[in-house]
Design a protein around this motif. Structure first.
Motif, PDB file in Angstrom:
ATOM      1  N   SER A 114       7.179  -9.319  -5.135  1.00 28.55           N
ATOM      2  CA  SER A 114       5.779  -9.064  -4.909  1.00 28.55           C
ATOM      3  C   SER A 114       5.688  -7.860  -3.747  1.00 28.55           C
ATOM      4  CB  SER A 114       4.642  -9.747  -5.288  1.00 28.55           C
ATOM      5  OG  SER A 114       4.665 -10.802  -3.699  1.00 28.55           O
ATOM      6  N   PHE A 115       5.360  -6.803  -3.357  1.00 25.74           N
ATOM      7  CA  PHE A 115       4.856  -5.979  -2.383  1.00 25.74           C
ATOM      8  C   PHE A 115       3.881  -6.001  -1.961  1.00 25.74           C
ATOM      9  CE2 PHE A 115       8.875  -4.252  -5.136  1.00 25.74           C
ATOM     10  CZ  PHE A 115       9.695  -3.811  -3.551  1.00 25.74           C
ATOM     11  N   GLN A 116       3.719  -5.961  -0.676  1.00 25.41           N
ATOM     12  CA  GLN A 116       2.192  -5.319   0.214  1.00 25.41           C
ATOM     13  C   GLN A 116       2.875  -4.665   0.767  1.00 25.41           C
ATOM     14  OE1 GLN A 116       2.228  -9.579   1.973  1.00 25.41           O
ATOM     15  NE2 GLN A 116       0.034  -8.666   1.467  1.00 25.41           N
ATOM     16  N   GLU A 117       1.060  -3.257   1.059  1.00 31.96           N
ATOM     17  CA  GLU A 117       2.351  -2.990   1.955  1.00 31.96           C
ATOM     18  C   GLU A 117       1.590  -1.934   2.738  1.00 31.96           C
ATOM     19  OE1 GLU A 117       3.460   1.314  -0.627  1.00 31.96           O
ATOM     20  OE2 GLU A 117       2.210   0.132  -1.859  1.00 31.96           O
ATOM     21  N   PHE A 118       1.462  -2.292   4.426  1.00 33.26           N
ATOM     22  CA  PHE A 118      -0.235  -2.274   5.147  1.00 33.26           C
ATOM     23  C   PHE A 118      -0.187  -0.643   5.872  1.00 33.26           C
ATOM     24  CE2 PHE A 118       2.712  -6.128   4.871  1.00 33.26           C
ATOM     25  CZ  PHE A 118       1.939  -6.387   4.779  1.00 33.26           C
ATOM     26  N   THR A 119      -1.517  -0.465   5.018  1.00 32.54           N
ATOM     27  CA  THR A 119      -2.069   0.979   5.864  1.00 32.54           C
ATOM     28  C   THR A 119      -1.460   1.501   7.075  1.00 32.54           C
ATOM     29  OG1 THR A 119      -2.986   0.993   3.031  1.00 32.54           O
ATOM     30  CG2 THR A 119      -3.443   2.900   5.370  1.00 32.54           C
ATOM     31  N   ASN A 120      -1.667   2.128   7.695  1.00 34.32           N
ATOM     32  CA  ASN A 120      -1.612   3.016   8.860  1.00 34.32           C
ATOM     33  C   ASN A 120      -3.057   4.071   9.042  1.00 34.32           C
ATOM     34  OD1 ASN A 120      -1.400   4.075  11.429  1.00 34.32           O
ATOM     35  ND2 ASN A 120       0.986   4.113  11.802  1.00 34.32           N
ATOM     36  N   LYS A 160      -2.992  -7.201  10.881  1.00 34.71           N
ATOM     37  CA  LYS A 160      -2.619  -6.373  10.327  1.00 34.71           C
ATOM     38  C   LYS A 160      -2.744  -4.810  10.934  1.00 34.71           C
ATOM     39  CE  LYS A 160      -1.112  -9.578   6.469  1.00 34.71           C
ATOM     40  NZ  LYS A 160      -2.092  -9.760   7.435  1.00 34.71           N
ATOM     41  N   SER A 161      -3.352  -4.919  11.894  1.00 35.70           N
ATOM     42  CA  SER A 161      -3.002  -4.110  13.121  1.00 35.70           C
ATOM     43  C   SER A 161      -1.607  -2.738  13.462  1.00 35.70           C
ATOM     44  CB  SER A 161      -3.823  -3.652  13.995  1.00 35.70           C
ATOM     45  OG  SER A 161      -3.497  -5.155  15.200  1.00 35.70           O
ATOM     46  N   TYR A 162      -2.157  -1.647  13.897  1.00 38.33           N
ATOM     47  CA  TYR A 162      -0.951  -0.653  14.163  1.00 38.33           C
ATOM     48  C   TYR A 162      -1.129  -0.555  15.502  1.00 38.33           C
ATOM     49  CZ  TYR A 162       0.934  -0.429   9.710  1.00 38.33           C
ATOM     50  OH  TYR A 162       1.760  -0.445   8.663  1.00 38.33           O
ATOM     51  N   GLN A 163      -0.896  -0.309  16.512  1.00 40.79           N
ATOM     52  CA  GLN A 163      -0.886   0.303  17.645  1.00 40.79           C
ATOM     53  C   GLN A 163       0.433   1.208  18.130  1.00 40.79           C
ATOM     54  OE1 GLN A 163      -0.835  -2.847  21.368  1.00 40.79           O
ATOM     55  NE2 GLN A 163      -1.751  -1.228  22.300  1.00 40.79           N
ATOM     56  N   ARG A 164      -0.194   2.111  18.339  1.00 39.03           N
ATOM     57  CA  ARG A 164       0.837   3.290  18.928  1.00 39.03           C
ATOM     58  C   ARG A 164       1.027   3.437  20.453  1.00 39.03           C
ATOM     59  NH1 ARG A 164      -1.450   8.837  16.426  1.00 39.03           N
ATOM     60  NH2 ARG A 164      -3.442   9.368  18.368  1.00 39.03           N
ATOM     61  N   PHE A 165       2.640   3.851  20.473  1.00 38.40           N
ATOM     62  CA  PHE A 165       3.341   4.151  22.444  1.00 38.40           C
ATOM     63  C   PHE A 165       3.799   5.484  22.412  1.00 38.40           C
ATOM     64  CE2 PHE A 165       2.138  -0.656  21.663  1.00 38.40           C
ATOM     65  CZ  PHE A 165       1.856  -0.633  22.669  1.00 38.40           C
ATOM     66  N   ALA A 166       3.620   6.548  23.618  1.00 35.02           N
ATOM     67  CA  ALA A 166       4.400   7.623  23.560  1.00 35.02           C
ATOM     68  C   ALA A 166       5.509   6.878  23.926  1.00 35.02           C
ATOM     69  CB  ALA A 166       3.811   8.323  24.889  1.00 35.02           C
ATOM     70  N   PHE A 167       6.744   7.962  23.286  1.00 38.77           N
ATOM     71  CA  PHE A 167       8.008   7.884  23.685  1.00 38.77           C
ATOM     72  C   PHE A 167       8.390   8.616  24.815  1.00 38.77           C
ATOM     73  CE2 PHE A 167      12.267   8.680  23.179  1.00 38.77           C
ATOM     74  CZ  PHE A 167      13.265   7.108  23.175  1.00 38.77           C
ATOM     75  N   PRO A 168       8.760   7.892  25.581  1.00 36.43           N
ATOM     76  CA  PRO A 168       9.831   8.944  26.805  1.00 36.43           C
ATOM     77  C   PRO A 168       9.652  10.326  26.735  1.00 36.43           C
ATOM     78  CG  PRO A 168       9.738   6.762  27.893  1.00 36.43           C
ATOM     79  CD  PRO A 168       9.229   6.857  26.538  1.00 36.43           C
ATOM     80  N   LYS A 169       9.240  11.624  26.713  1.00 37.92           N
ATOM     81  CA  LYS A 169       9.456  13.064  26.498  1.00 37.92           C
ATOM     82  C   LYS A 169      10.857  13.140  27.270  1.00 37.92           C
ATOM     83  CE  LYS A 169       5.497  15.325  24.807  1.00 37.92           C
ATOM     84  NZ  LYS A 169       4.743  16.510  24.902  1.00 37.92           N
ATOM     85  N   SER A 170      12.219  14.143  26.487  1.00 32.48           N
ATOM     86  CA  SER A 170      12.898  14.564  26.905  1.00 32.48           C
ATOM     87  C   SER A 170      12.184  15.772  27.249  1.00 32.48           C
ATOM     88  CB  SER A 170      14.488  14.391  25.923  1.00 32.48           C
ATOM     89  OG  SER A 170      14.927  14.843  26.843  1.00 32.48           O
ATOM     90  N   ASP A 171      13.383  16.644  28.363  1.00 36.62           N
ATOM     91  CA  ASP A 171      13.409  17.862  28.528  1.00 36.62           C
ATOM     92  C   ASP A 171      14.995  18.577  27.978  1.00 36.62           C
ATOM     93  OD1 ASP A 171      15.648  16.393  29.941  1.00 36.62           O
ATOM     94  OD2 ASP A 171      15.124  17.243  32.137  1.00 36.62           O
TER      95      ASP A 171
END
Length: 516
Positions: A114-120, A160-171
């Motif tokens: 069986s599948f579970q899909e966790f909504t972001n 079942k929680s999501y947390q987002r982080f910024a990835f360092p930008k490149s120049d």
């Protein structure tokens, strides 16, 4: 980087690394990047398939039900058109995968099937992103890379929680592209594919950002590949310009020193990299049919080849494909010391055994004809097997354009065995030698086997030719294979491959040819 630039970059990336030699489906307008407007001629279904117009849904969503063979079982994801990408198995045996067309994380329970899909909930409707990186930290949290949005996500399986982080930008002018993810202890590593750096952070870091340290890639190369760490904690990865060369890099995290080794000229797109128990590095070249090993002690690269792709993967309805390639992509070792890799446009999984100098390749049952030169041919195409993971005898993989995950059981007996009379031979210029290829049935075969050969160098150096191309193997059979060396061939040791293909499995042996 603005969204339009992202779209162009994503298209170029996919054109190089996903589109097969003759595919026009993607170049005809498909995107991986964000669509800001709803496509025209779209039947609204309330599913992620709505991110594509009706005419493109077969190309990007699926062409049929899940399939199975003796070796492989596929499972259809309940939600339509999720475009599964990264995949891993956790310590309990559960299988996790990213959904690049929904931003969600999926889970498959092998016991219940069986599948579970966790909504972001933070994902905007209509967004897409190539979510290549996936890994579990020591604390049980799951980390995900998000190339389109320059983000790294943390998913907590408990709440079942999501947390987002910024990835360092490149120049760099191309901007950043967080791609693969490696978790080693508490440290997590992410290669910035177009941003010329490796990012490092600790997975137990607490705060609003990742606290990431950036390791700039040396030189002025366009791409920085995935990475692996050795027993001393050094980071190994490749830096390169497509079809223009590059370097294998070793970075000492203790001293901050780089060591570079020039890649062989015939490595054009070195993506996957892994390391064996002896410390050898193994590199896959996605622009050819080759993979390489590198011995840090001798500083020597050795070239290996896959078998030619089965015609079911590329079709060649136009007759334009003269030299089909397999495009090996990512690689992992199993607990038996065998090297697994996905052959993206051969629609196959391969496993190389260094101990026996043998190769077994399994064709994936699902095939999407929109990515190959299939014409009106049936049972033709590729499912875009873009990622896989090894869990003992099981190899789990995703099918990006068929909305399936699948599992290969490597404990299932092979239909044939293949051995050669010689593992190594010496040949002089202008001469030839005959090698015996012994093929034995391991079950009752319903049709002849095809004899296949492959070579890491062109006919200007050596050629390999079987005396028969189709053989009925009701009992053990011997096929003579002639290896001929050109009069002006450069001295050296070269590897050839000879084997037999029966239905969806190819079994081959490597032979080292030394030219004197």
């Amino acid at each position: 980087m603005n969204k339009n630039t992202k779209k162009i970059l994503a298209l170029a990336f996919m054109a190089i690394f996903i589109v097969s030699t003759v595919s026009v489906a993607f170049l005809g307008g498909g995107r991986v990047a964000t669509q800001t407007q709803k496509p025209t001629d779209t039947t609204i279904t309330g599913t992620p398939a709505d991110n594509y117009p009706d005419a493109k849904r077969a190309t990007f969503c699926e062409t049929g039900p899940a399939q199975s063979t003796k070796y492989i079982t596929e499972f259809k994801i309940p939600t339509a058109c999720t475009q599964p990408l990264a995949i891993m198995a956790d310590s309990t045996g559960a299988v996790w995968f990213t959904e690049s067309n929904t931003g969600n994380l999926g889970k498959f329970d092998l016991t219940t099937k069986s599948f579970q899909e966790f909504t972001n909930a933070q994902w905007q409707k209509g967004e897409k992103s190539m979510m290549w990186g996936l890994g579990t930290a020591q604390d049980g949290n799951i980390w995900i890379t998000d190339s389109q949005h320059n983000l790294v996500w943390k998913f907590n399986p408990v709440d079942k929680s999501y947390q987002r982080f910024a990835f360092p930008k490149s120049d760099t002018s191309e901007g950043s592209f967080p791609q693969m993810l490696l978790i080693d202890g508490k440290n997590a590593y992410i290669n910035d594919f177009t941003g010329r750096k490796i990012g490092v952070f600790t997975t137990d870091h607490i705060g609003p950002d990742l606290g990431m340290t950036s390791i700039p890639s040396p030189g002025n190369y366009n791409f920085t590949s995935s990475m692996v760490t050795d027993s001393a904690g050094k980071i190994w990865y490749t830096i390169w310009i497509y079809q223009q060369g590059g370097s294998l890099v070793s970075y000492d995290q203790k001293t901050g020193n780089f060591t570079q080794y020039s890649l062989p000229q015939d490595i054009q797109a070195p993506n996957g990299i892994t390391i064996d128990t002896s410390g050898k590095l193994w590199i896959m070249d996605t622009a050819s049919s080759y993979f390489f090993d590198f011995d840090p002690a001798s500083k020597k690269f050795t070239k290996h080849t896959t078998s030619p792709p089965p015609i079911s993967s590329y079709g060649n309805a136009s007759g334009l494909i003269k030299t089909p390639i397999s495009r090996p992509y990512w690689n992992h070792f199993d607990d038996k010391g065998r090297l697994w890799f996905n052959e993206q446009v051969a629609n196959s999984l391969g496993v190389y055994d260094p101990a026996s100098q043998s190769l077994v390749e399994y064709v994936i049952p699902s095939k999407n004809p929109n990515w190959s030169d299939c014409g009106v041919g049936q049972d033709c195409g590729v499912a875009q097997l873009l990622d896989f993971t090894v869990d003992h005898n099981k190899v789990w993989f995703t099918e990006w354009v068929e909305n399936n995950i699948g599992v290969l059981d490597s404990s299932v007996a092979l239909p044939i065995s293949v051995t050669s009379s010689d593992d190594s031979i010496i040949v002089h210029h202008g001469q030839n030698v005959t090698v015996s290829l012994d093929i034995s049935p391991q079950e009752q075969l319903s049709e002849p086997v095809s004899i296949i050969t492959s070579n890491i160098v062109g006919p200007q150096t050596l050629t390999i030719k079987p005396q028969q191309t189709l053989v009925t193997v009701g009992t053990p059979q011997t096929v003579k294979v002639t290896i001929s060396v050109d009069n002006f061939a450069m001295p050296g040791t070269y590897q050839v491959l000879a084997g037999a293909r029966y239905q969806d499995v190819t079994v081959s042996k490597y032979i080292n040819v030394t030219i004197e």
